[in-house]
Design a protein around this motif. Structure first.
Motif, PDB file in Angstrom:
ATOM      1  N   MET A 126       0.834  -1.198   0.000  1.00  0.00           N
ATOM      2  CA  MET A 126       0.000   0.000   0.000  1.00  0.00           C
ATOM      3  C   MET A 126       0.875   1.257   0.000  1.00  0.00           C
ATOM      4  N   PRO A 127       0.298   2.385  -0.433  1.00  0.00           N
ATOM      5  CA  PRO A 127       1.077   3.638  -0.484  1.00  0.00           C
ATOM      6  C   PRO A 127       1.205   4.319   0.874  1.00  0.00           C
ATOM      7  N   TYR A 128       1.357   3.527   1.917  1.00  0.00           N
ATOM      8  CA  TYR A 128       1.603   4.049   3.263  1.00  0.00           C
ATOM      9  C   TYR A 128       2.244   2.910   4.042  1.00  0.00           C
ATOM     10  N   GLU A 129       2.749   3.193   5.231  1.00  0.00           N
ATOM     11  CA  GLU A 129       3.426   2.164   6.011  1.00  0.00           C
ATOM     12  C   GLU A 129       2.465   1.019   6.297  1.00  0.00           C
ATOM     13  N   SER A 130       2.870  -0.193   5.956  1.00  0.00           N
ATOM     14  CA  SER A 130       1.947  -1.330   6.073  1.00  0.00           C
ATOM     15  C   SER A 130       2.739  -2.624   6.158  1.00  0.00           C
ATOM     16  N   THR A 131       2.013  -3.688   6.500  1.00  0.00           N
ATOM     17  CA  THR A 131       2.560  -5.040   6.498  1.00  0.00           C
ATOM     18  C   THR A 131       1.624  -5.926   5.686  1.00  0.00           C
ATOM     19  N   ARG A 132       2.176  -6.746   4.826  1.00  0.00           N
ATOM     20  CA  ARG A 132       1.354  -7.632   4.006  1.00  0.00           C
ATOM     21  C   ARG A 132       0.747  -8.735   4.875  1.00  0.00           C
ATOM     22  N   PHE A 133      -0.483  -9.136   4.546  1.00  0.00           N
ATOM     23  CA  PHE A 133      -1.135 -10.199   5.317  1.00  0.00           C
ATOM     24  C   PHE A 133      -0.307 -11.481   5.314  1.00  0.00           C
ATOM     25  N   CYS A 134       0.348 -11.757   4.175  1.00  0.00           N
ATOM     26  CA  CYS A 134       1.123 -12.995   4.094  1.00  0.00           C
ATOM     27  C   CYS A 134       2.331 -12.983   5.028  1.00  0.00           C
ATOM     28  N   ASP A 135       2.712 -11.789   5.517  1.00  0.00           N
ATOM     29  CA  ASP A 135       3.871 -11.678   6.416  1.00  0.00           C
ATOM     30  C   ASP A 135       3.491 -11.593   7.891  1.00  0.00           C
ATOM     31  N   LEU A 136       2.196 -11.560   8.202  1.00  0.00           N
ATOM     32  CA  LEU A 136       1.765 -11.458   9.597  1.00  0.00           C
ATOM     33  C   LEU A 136       1.989 -12.777  10.328  1.00  0.00           C
ATOM     34  N   SER A 137       2.496 -12.680  11.547  1.00  0.00           N
ATOM     35  CA  SER A 137       2.650 -13.868  12.396  1.00  0.00           C
ATOM     36  C   SER A 137       1.310 -14.215  13.034  1.00  0.00           C
ATOM     37  N   GLU A 138       1.252 -15.357  13.677  1.00  0.00           N
ATOM     38  CA  GLU A 138       0.027 -15.753  14.377  1.00  0.00           C
ATOM     39  C   GLU A 138      -0.302 -14.749  15.465  1.00  0.00           C
ATOM     40  N   GLU A 139       0.716 -14.250  16.124  1.00  0.00           N
ATOM     41  CA  GLU A 139       0.509 -13.236  17.171  1.00  0.00           C
ATOM     42  C   GLU A 139      -0.031 -11.945  16.567  1.00  0.00           C
ATOM     43  N   ASP A 140       0.516 -11.556  15.414  1.00  0.00           N
ATOM     44  CA  ASP A 140       0.032 -10.350  14.727  1.00  0.00           C
ATOM     45  C   ASP A 140      -1.444 -10.494  14.372  1.00  0.00           C
ATOM     46  N   LEU A 141      -1.806 -11.637  13.845  1.00  0.00           N
ATOM     47  CA  LEU A 141      -3.192 -11.874  13.442  1.00  0.00           C
ATOM     48  C   LEU A 141      -4.127 -11.835  14.641  1.00  0.00           C
ATOM     49  N   ASN A 169      -3.438 -15.494  -2.606  1.00  0.00           N
ATOM     50  CA  ASN A 169      -2.041 -15.286  -2.211  1.00  0.00           C
ATOM     51  C   ASN A 169      -1.736 -15.766  -0.800  1.00  0.00           C
ATOM     52  N   CYS A 170      -2.774 -15.949   0.036  1.00  0.00           N
ATOM     53  CA  CYS A 170      -2.571 -16.342   1.438  1.00  0.00           C
ATOM     54  C   CYS A 170      -3.366 -17.615   1.761  1.00  0.00           C
ATOM     55  N   PRO A 171      -2.990 -18.752   1.192  1.00  0.00           N
ATOM     56  CA  PRO A 171      -3.768 -19.980   1.428  1.00  0.00           C
ATOM     57  C   PRO A 171      -3.851 -20.374   2.899  1.00  0.00           C
ATOM     58  N   HIS A 172      -2.875 -19.956   3.704  1.00  0.00           N
ATOM     59  CA  HIS A 172      -2.884 -20.306   5.121  1.00  0.00           C
ATOM     60  C   HIS A 172      -3.975 -19.549   5.892  1.00  0.00           C
ATOM     61  N   LEU A 173      -4.564 -18.515   5.273  1.00  0.00           N
ATOM     62  CA  LEU A 173      -5.631 -17.756   5.938  1.00  0.00           C
ATOM     63  C   LEU A 173      -7.021 -18.121   5.424  1.00  0.00           C
ATOM     64  N   GLN A 174      -7.100 -18.995   4.448  1.00  0.00           N
ATOM     65  CA  GLN A 174      -8.379 -19.281   3.810  1.00  0.00           C
ATOM     66  C   GLN A 174      -9.411 -19.855   4.784  1.00  0.00           C
ATOM     67  N   GLU A 175      -8.988 -20.759   5.638  1.00  0.00           N
ATOM     68  CA  GLU A 175      -9.937 -21.363   6.584  1.00  0.00           C
ATOM     69  C   GLU A 175     -10.530 -20.306   7.517  1.00  0.00           C
ATOM     70  N   LYS A 176      -9.685 -19.392   7.974  1.00  0.00           N
ATOM     71  CA  LYS A 176     -10.136 -18.317   8.861  1.00  0.00           C
ATOM     72  C   LYS A 176     -11.165 -17.431   8.148  1.00  0.00           C
ATOM     73  N   VAL A 177     -10.915 -17.149   6.873  1.00  0.00           N
ATOM     74  CA  VAL A 177     -11.812 -16.308   6.082  1.00  0.00           C
ATOM     75  C   VAL A 177     -13.135 -17.023   5.810  1.00  0.00           C
ATOM     76  N   LEU A 178     -13.060 -18.280   5.420  1.00  0.00           N
ATOM     77  CA  LEU A 178     -14.259 -19.030   5.043  1.00  0.00           C
ATOM     78  C   LEU A 178     -15.188 -19.272   6.231  1.00  0.00           C
ATOM     79  N   LEU A 179     -14.632 -19.344   7.427  1.00  0.00           N
ATOM     80  CA  LEU A 179     -15.414 -19.663   8.614  1.00  0.00           C
ATOM     81  C   LEU A 179     -16.622 -18.749   8.763  1.00  0.00           C
ATOM     82  N   GLY A 180     -16.429 -17.461   8.531  1.00  0.00           N
ATOM     83  CA  GLY A 180     -17.555 -16.530   8.643  1.00  0.00           C
ATOM     84  C   GLY A 180     -18.148 -16.131   7.308  1.00  0.00           C
ATOM     85  N   CYS A 181     -17.301 -16.002   6.282  1.00  0.00           N
ATOM     86  CA  CYS A 181     -17.769 -15.487   4.994  1.00  0.00           C
ATOM     87  C   CYS A 181     -18.792 -16.404   4.323  1.00  0.00           C
ATOM     88  N   ARG A 182     -18.708 -17.685   4.566  1.00  0.00           N
ATOM     89  CA  ARG A 182     -19.694 -18.599   3.984  1.00  0.00           C
ATOM     90  C   ARG A 182     -21.074 -18.437   4.607  1.00  0.00           C
TER      91      ARG A 182
END
Length: 331
Positions: free
Chosen positions: A2-17, A75-88
């Motif tokens: 992003m055009p500002y200070e940021s961290t990519r979701f794929c780089d977030l640790s479990e603690e960050d999440l 791009n973040c397959p390790h987060l898919q389960e977390k996303v699908l849990l509510g989005c479905r």
């Protein structure tokens, strides 16, 4: 990035999440307690929408998909389960295009009847046709992130070898990191032929578009490219990659002021194969040059072939569809 200070979701640790979800949980609960909404309308089929559905399962919920969420999902397959849990479990999902609806069904395994194609709207009070300036030079405009995914380096290299007719590019948008720097270096090599603005508010963008002859969108990935509607409504010729959302907007129009360039094969969702880059750049160059030639002969275009399509994408036209989504959610 992003055009500002940021961290990519794929780089977030479990603690960050965990911290991210905890912070948003608190904000969401405070908002629900304060406003007591009849409907929750969230944006992006991503972590916060999933979280909201899990926190408030009894409040009807509508979510707008924008496209960047689909990119993150892939791009973040390790987060898919977390996303699908509510989005479905979301009641109604609003997609930008028919192509995007198919992508949502495929990736999220959702029933077709849950998804409405509402599109996105442009502000016709800002973006409208006026008289165009003398096309010497022909005025070009790009508006978007300065990044590889938007195809900007290939676009700028294609422009470098177009000598005539005379042209000038208005380069609008922000970015970050090495990709932005690469774009700015390429722009600087063309001297006064390229004016770099950075990010601008909508009213400033609209003014530049009204005084431009050609809008160029060389992206490798878009949901529904709203900037094409804004450009058309402002009387700009269009050169764009033939993405599904673009084809849907233009509705098979054969207007001579629209040129679609074949999107190169992509290694990932927005990265072309190296061996296809040169041909893409040459195809882009040819399309831009042809529209520059046409604009140099005739500065103004006749919008009648696309007017009906433009009318359906105004804010008023889109809100009718959003209202229908709300009503469906409540029944």
């Amino acid at each position: 990035v992003m055009p500002y200070e940021s961290t990519r979701f794929c780089d977030l640790s479990e603690e960050d999440l965990n911290e991210y979800e905890t912070a948003f949980s608190e904000i969401l609960q405070n908002a629900i307690h304060r406003f007591k909404p009849d409907i929750i309308h969230s944006h992006h089929l991503w972590i916060v929408s999933s979280l909201a559905r899990q926190l408030f399962p009894n409040i009807p919920m509508v979510t707008t998909c924008h496209g960047s969420d689909l990119r993150q999902f892939q791009n973040c397959p390790h987060l898919q389960e977390k996303v699908l849990l509510g989005c479905r479990k979301i009641d109604v999902i609003m997609a930008l295009s028919e192509a995007q609806k198919k992508d949502i069904i495929r990736h999220y395994n959702l029933a077709s009847e849950k998804i409405m194609v509402t599109g996105a709207g442009y502000n016709d009070r800002l973006f409208y046709l006026t008289s165009k300036p003398n096309p010497d030079p022909v005025q070009l405009v790009y508006a978007g992130k300065l990044s590889n995914a938007k195809g900007v380096p290939w676009f700028l290299r294609a422009l470098q070898s177009i000598r005539a007719p005379a042209w000038q590019l208005h380069l609008l948008g922000s970015g970050s990191g090495t990709e932005k720097e690469q774009c700015l270096v390429l722009a600087k090599e063309m001297g006064k032929k390229v004016i770099v603005y950075g990010a601008l508010p909508q009213n400033s963008l609209a003014e530049i578009m009204r005084h431009s002859h050609i809008l160029i969108l060389p992206s490798f990935y878009e949901g529904l490219p709203l900037v094409i509607l804004e450009g058309l409504a402002s009387g700009c010729r269009i050169v764009a990659t033939d993405l599904p959302g673009t084809r849907e907007i233009l509705g098979g129009s054969d207007a001579d002021f629209i040129t679609l360039v074949r999107t190169p094969r992509l290694r990932f969702i927005d990265q072309p194969y190296r061996e296809d880059e040169y041909s893409f750049e040459q195809n882009l160059k040819k399309a831009i040059w042809q529209q520059i030639k046409a604009a140099s002969r005739c500065a103004k275009i006749e919008l009648s072939p696309v007017q009906e399509k433009l009318d359906s994408y105004t804010w008023a036209g889109i809100f009718k569809k959003v209202k229908e989504a709300y009503e469906r959610c409540l029944t």
